[in-house]
Design an enzyme around this catalytic site. Structure first.
Site, PDB file in Angstrom:
ATOM      1  N   HIS A   1      77.450   5.385-106.502  1.00 46.85           N
ATOM      2  CA  HIS A   1      77.221   6.746-106.978  1.00 46.85           C
ATOM      3  C   HIS A   1      75.773   7.196-106.818  1.00 46.85           C
ATOM      4  O   HIS A   1      74.837   6.422-106.977  1.00 46.85           O
ATOM      5  CB  HIS A   1      77.625   6.868-108.449  1.00 46.85           C
ATOM      6  CG  HIS A   1      76.861   5.933-109.347  1.00 46.85           C
ATOM      7  ND1 HIS A   1      75.665   6.280-109.937  1.00 46.85           N
ATOM      8  CD2 HIS A   1      77.113   4.662-109.737  1.00 46.85           C
ATOM      9  CE1 HIS A   1      75.219   5.273-110.660  1.00 46.85           C
ATOM     10  NE2 HIS A   1      76.078   4.272-110.557  1.00 46.85           N
ATOM     11  N   ASP A   2      75.617   8.459-106.459  1.00 48.74           N
ATOM     12  CA  ASP A   2      74.321   9.148-106.445  1.00 48.74           C
ATOM     13  C   ASP A   2      73.357   8.623-105.391  1.00 48.74           C
ATOM     14  O   ASP A   2      72.157   8.924-105.451  1.00 48.74           O
ATOM     15  CB  ASP A   2      73.659   9.105-107.830  1.00 48.74           C
ATOM     16  CG  ASP A   2      74.544   9.669-108.920  1.00 48.74           C
ATOM     17  OD1 ASP A   2      74.901  10.857-108.819  1.00 48.74           O
ATOM     18  OD2 ASP A   2      74.910   8.932-109.862  1.00 48.74           O
TER      19      ASP A   2
ATOM     20  N   GLY B   1      73.724   2.067-107.380  1.00 54.55           N
ATOM     21  CA  GLY B   1      73.562   3.499-107.563  1.00 54.55           C
ATOM     22  C   GLY B   1      72.146   3.988-107.345  1.00 54.55           C
ATOM     23  O   GLY B   1      71.171   3.259-107.499  1.00 54.55           O
TER      24      GLY B   1
END
Length: 261
Positions: free
Chosen positions: A119-120, A137
């Site tokens: 994520h991200d 992440g």
């Protein structure tokens, strides 16, 4: 969802022109796929994916599933993938969290088989992630960076543009632009000269980069003294600006200097 020819495509999904979708693909409703893209068999594309034009998604890849982050609470987030991106077999790429909102992959990137992008993360144009690279992440990968196979990247790490990380590396600290990184712990092993030549950098530009890293990593000075000397004693150049800006924005700190084998 409507099913036809062993394909499940939500009626709200926006599919561009000349998109080829092979059997056993599942595409959710809040998905946009650009013109000329190929989706191989057994691919899953979940809500929030924005896929560019002329991409190639090879069999078994899974795009846009929810983050493996216990703080994720179902908020609306996205996975944005640019144009001309190749995502090889069984890659897994998660959408963002509320922290950044989006996981991003730029144009002309290559993700080889079994890569995981958490994520991200933010991957700039022309980056290459070789087989089985695993990213936690919030990792940032600069343009034209290359991460070799079986490497693992700690959360919030930044990799500078045109850098190259050797295979099997444990990347716990930031890797500045234009360098090669290897050994354990990960260390500076020189400027990525061959890569820069292939990208059209002049001999003068490469020499300027080498001069900067000789001060930063070879002389044995502390980081503050090295930066002061680079700032005051070396001529201004785009490469100098890029390197100093990267160092200024480093949060996890830079990888180690030259280490003798």
């Amino acid at each position: 969802m409507a099913s036809r020819q062993n394909v499940i495509i939500h009626p709200d999904a926006q599919i561009g022109e000349n998109v080829r979708i092979d059997p056993f693909v599942t595409i959710a409703g809040d998905v946009r796929i650009g013109d000329g893209t190929w989706i191989g068999s057994h691919v899953i594309i979940d809500d929030g994916v924005r896929l560019g034009t002329n991409c190639q998604i090879f069999p078994g890849a899974i795009l846009g599933m929810i983050p493996q982050d216990l703080k994720y609470a179902g908020e609306k987030t996205f996975l944005e993938i640019g144009d001309n991106v190749k995502i090889r077999e069984y890659c897994t790429i998660n959408k963002g969290t509320k922290a950044a909102g989006t996981t991003f992959i730029g144009n002309d990137c290559l993700l080889m088989a079994y890569v995981h992008v958490a994520h991200d993360c933010h991957i700039a144009d022309h980056a290459i992630l070789a087989n089985c690279v695993n990213m936690a992440g919030h990792v940032e990968v600069g343009s034209y960076a290359i991460v070799s196979a079986m490497s693992a990247i700690h959360q919030f790490v930044k990799l500078g543009c045109h850098s190259m990380v050797s295979g099997g590396s444990l990347v716990r600290k930031d890797v500045p632009p234009y360098v090669k990184a290897a050994r354990e712990p990960l260390s500076y092993v020189g400027v990525n000269t061959i890569g820069l030549e292939r990208r059209g950098f002049s001999e003068e530009s490469i020499r300027r980069i080498q001069d900067i890293y000789r001060i930063l990593y070879v002389k044995g000075w502390n980081i503050g003294k090295a930066i002061d000397h680079i700032s005051s004693a070396l001529p201004d150049s785009p490469e100098k600006t890029e390197i100093l800006a990267f160092i200024d924005h480093s949060e996890r700190g830079l990888m180690k200097g030259f280490q003798h084998a």
